[in-house]
Write an enzyme that holds these catalytic residues in place. Structure first.
Site, short mmCIF file in Angstrom:
data_model
loop_
_atom_site.label_atom_id
_atom_site.label_comp_id
_atom_site.label_asym_id
_atom_site.label_seq_id
_atom_site.Cartn_x
_atom_site.Cartn_y
_atom_site.Cartn_z
N ASP A 88 -14.18 2.75 0.29
CA ASP A 88 -15.01 1.60 -0.11
C ASP A 88 -14.19 0.32 -0.01
OD1 ASP A 88 -13.43 2.39 -2.39
OD2 ASP A 88 -14.74 1.24 -3.70
N GLU A 153 -13.28 3.30 -5.62
CA GLU A 153 -12.03 2.79 -6.17
C GLU A 153 -12.16 1.33 -6.57
OE1 GLU A 153 -8.06 1.19 -6.70
OE2 GLU A 153 -9.57 0.48 -5.30
N1 BES Z 1 -5.21 -1.13 -3.36
C1 BES Z 1 -5.54 -1.78 -4.58
C2 BES Z 1 -4.49 -1.61 -5.63
C3 BES Z 1 -3.22 -2.33 -5.39
C4 BES Z 1 -3.22 -3.69 -5.16
C5 BES Z 1 -2.04 -1.65 -5.41
C6 BES Z 1 -2.05 -4.35 -4.92
C7 BES Z 1 -0.87 -2.29 -5.20
C8 BES Z 1 -0.87 -3.65 -4.94
C9 BES Z 1 -6.86 -1.26 -5.09
O1 BES Z 1 -7.81 -1.09 -4.08
C10 BES Z 1 -7.44 -2.24 -6.06
O2 BES Z 1 -7.80 -3.31 -5.65
N2 BES Z 1 -7.53 -1.88 -7.32
C11 BES Z 1 -8.18 -2.67 -8.30
C12 BES Z 1 -8.43 -1.77 -9.45
C13 BES Z 1 -9.71 -1.80 -10.09
C14 BES Z 1 -10.92 -2.24 -9.43
C15 BES Z 1 -9.89 -0.84 -11.21
C16 BES Z 1 -7.31 -3.82 -8.75
O3 BES Z 1 -6.09 -3.69 -8.81
O4 BES Z 1 -7.87 -4.87 -9.06
MN MN Z 2 -7.03 -0.15 -2.47
MN MN Z 3 -8.65 -3.10 -3.64
#
Ligand code: BES
Ligand code: MN
Ligand code: MN
Length: 457
Positions: A88, A153
């Site tokens: 997604d 996610e």
């Molecule tokens: N890939 C990211 C997480 C991430 C961002 C890891 C930067 C390392 C560095 C993931 O898709 C994401 O965006 N996660 C969200 C989490 C949420 C929606 C619960 C985030 O970090 O905002």
């Molecule tokens: Mn991600």
């Molecule tokens: Mn993300």
């Protein structure tokens, strides 16, 4: 191995074509009008898994978007990797700020532009192509592999926890591998060992029971936008610390060793500020930039609205104002507890002139993963072989909520092997993925799969 690496190098153009077709599917998980696209994307992923030689490919329905699973378990005695990723993507708004349409791949200056190119379609595709390269050249993998790709996610992995709980046997493995984070910088590959958690809140402030003429009533009524702004600005003190009582109580403090390790990383505040176009950095006093974004909890206002925001001027004293406020968490803060702390505090500081509604949206826990696990050691060797450089060790400020649940529910440690870059505009207009990192990423994963059994004694 050389045969496999040569194969990867010869297939670069095909890889880009195939990835473009994955990136063309607007699988935006947060917007209902894209539900069909999300299903289409799950099917694309399932077909891809079949075509690269994965077995037992299954699409599992959930109350939300589907989970795609597959396995290849024909390497008896070798370790089993659980590869997790997400198909997604985030919404594309504001779409007018994109230099090319977000779902049409466009290559400029060695970068591939499209929503999902870095986060996370491009990175799951790296693994698909590594698997394919083994299958096409030697007909087998050097490890056992289970793939788990979710479609939620970006909306907090709401249904994945129960999926994992209900499918513990299916997911039984030796370690988790995730490529959904960034390298430290271009030419500086890294292994990530820490993620922050998240608690995401929405607050609604209601003043008068209807919108009012700001001339007739302005001066006699506390404007809810003003009240909300006052409340939000009181959430930080002049040292950049969050003022919610108890906010820092559970925070695991940084060891001297880790602070020293952060200091040795090739980071420049000056360049950081310049790249972002800001005159000076802001943050919690007493901590460096890397400490602030990786290992300290923060509170951010993500959006705020109320009153008239259309064209021209309209004199109005609105009835309501709303904001979305998130807290990034670190070990050992717990998201549920932080939601409660926030709610209680926000209600407490509200003036009597307004009513407050606080809603917790989604959350997740921070994670620290071991830096000396067999998986990390194999990843370090693989990075060295593919990028020609030793990896740096870093934490990240973003969140991947399922990491902690893999540990708690399946007892598995995770290797965070990211190939994005921090300035590739994930979640923003003009998201892109550097193609050198993409191709080296495929080679890294090929080496990683090959090396892992050597470290799994
Ligand atoms: N890939 C990211 C997480 C991430 C961002 C890891 C930067 C390392 C560095 C993931 O898709 C994401 O965006 N996660 C969200 C989490 C949420 C929606 C619960 C985030 O970090 O905002
Ligand atoms: Mn991600
Ligand atoms: Mn993300």
């Amino acid at each position: 191995m050389q045969k496999i690496i040569n194969f990867v190098e010869k297939n670069n153009d095909r890889y880009l074509n195939e990835l473009s077709s994955l990136l063309a599917i607007p699988s935006v998980s947060s917007q209902k009008n894209h539900n069909d696209d999300t299903i289409k994307c799950a099917e694309w992923v399932a077909n891809e898994m079949r075509s690269i030689g994965m077995n037992n490919v299954k699409i599992f329905q959930t109350p939300g978007h589907p989970v795609v699973y597959s396995e290849w378990l024909n390497a008896p005695g070798k370790p089993t990797i659980l590869l997790y990723g997400h198909y997604d993507v985030q919404p594309v708004d504001p779409v007018n700020l994109w230099s090319s349409p977000p779902f049409e791949s466009s290559i400029r200056n060695g970068d591939l532009y499209a929503r999902g190119s870095a986060d996370d379609k491009g990175q799951i595709f790296i693994h698909f192509k590594a698997v394919e390269a083994f299958m096409k050249n030697v007909g087998s993998l050097p490890i056992n592999l289970k793939m788990l790709m979710e479609g939620e996610e970006e909306v907090g992995s709401t249904n994945l926890e129960s999926f994992v709980k209900e499918n513990k046997n299916l997911l039984k493995s030796d370690l988790v591998v995730i490529s959904d984070s960034s390298m430290f910088a271009k030419g500086k590959p890294s292994i990530c060992y820490g993620l922050r958690g998240l608690a995401y809140m929405e607050v609604e402030v209601t003043g008068p029971n209807k919108d009012l003429h700001s001339g007739t009533f302005g001066g006699a009524v506390h404007n809810p936008i003003q009240a909300l702004s006052e409340m939000i600005s009181s959430l930080h003190d002049k040292n950049g610390r969050v003022t919610i009582p108890g906010f820092y109580d559970e925070v695991l403090s940084l060891s001297k060793k880790e602070r020293d390790a952060f200091k040795k990383l090739p980071h420049s505040d000056k360049k950081y500020a310049k790249d972002l176009g800001i005159g000076e950095l802001y943050g919690e006093k007493g901590f460096s930039t890397l400490e602030r974004v990786w290992a300290r909890p923060t509170l951010e206002c993500n959006g705020i609205w109320g009153g008239y925001i259309g064209e021209g001027a309209k004199t109005v004293l609105p009835s309501k104002a709303t904001a979305k406020i998130s807290m990034r968490l670190v070990p050992n803060q717990k998201s549920k507890k932080m939601e409660k702390l926030f709610e209680n505090h926000f209600k407490k500081i509200a003036p009597k002139s307004v009513k407050i509604k606080v809603t917790a949206m989604h959350g997740g826990e921070a994670a620290l993963t071991p830096m000396d696990s067999p998986g990390v050691k194999a990843a370090a060797v693989a990075i060295k072989k593919a990028f020609g450089k030793e990896p740096l060790f870093q934490r990240e400020g973003g969140s991947i909520p399922i990491v902690v649940q893999f540990k708690q529910l399946l007892g598995l440690d995770t290797v965070l092997l990211g190939f994005g870059l921090p300035d590739e505009n994930a979640h923003a207009p003009d998201e892109h993925l550097n193609l050198d990192n993409f191709f080296n990423g495929i080679k890294t994963v090929v080496h990683f799969y090959n090396e892992l059994p050597n470290f799994w004694k």
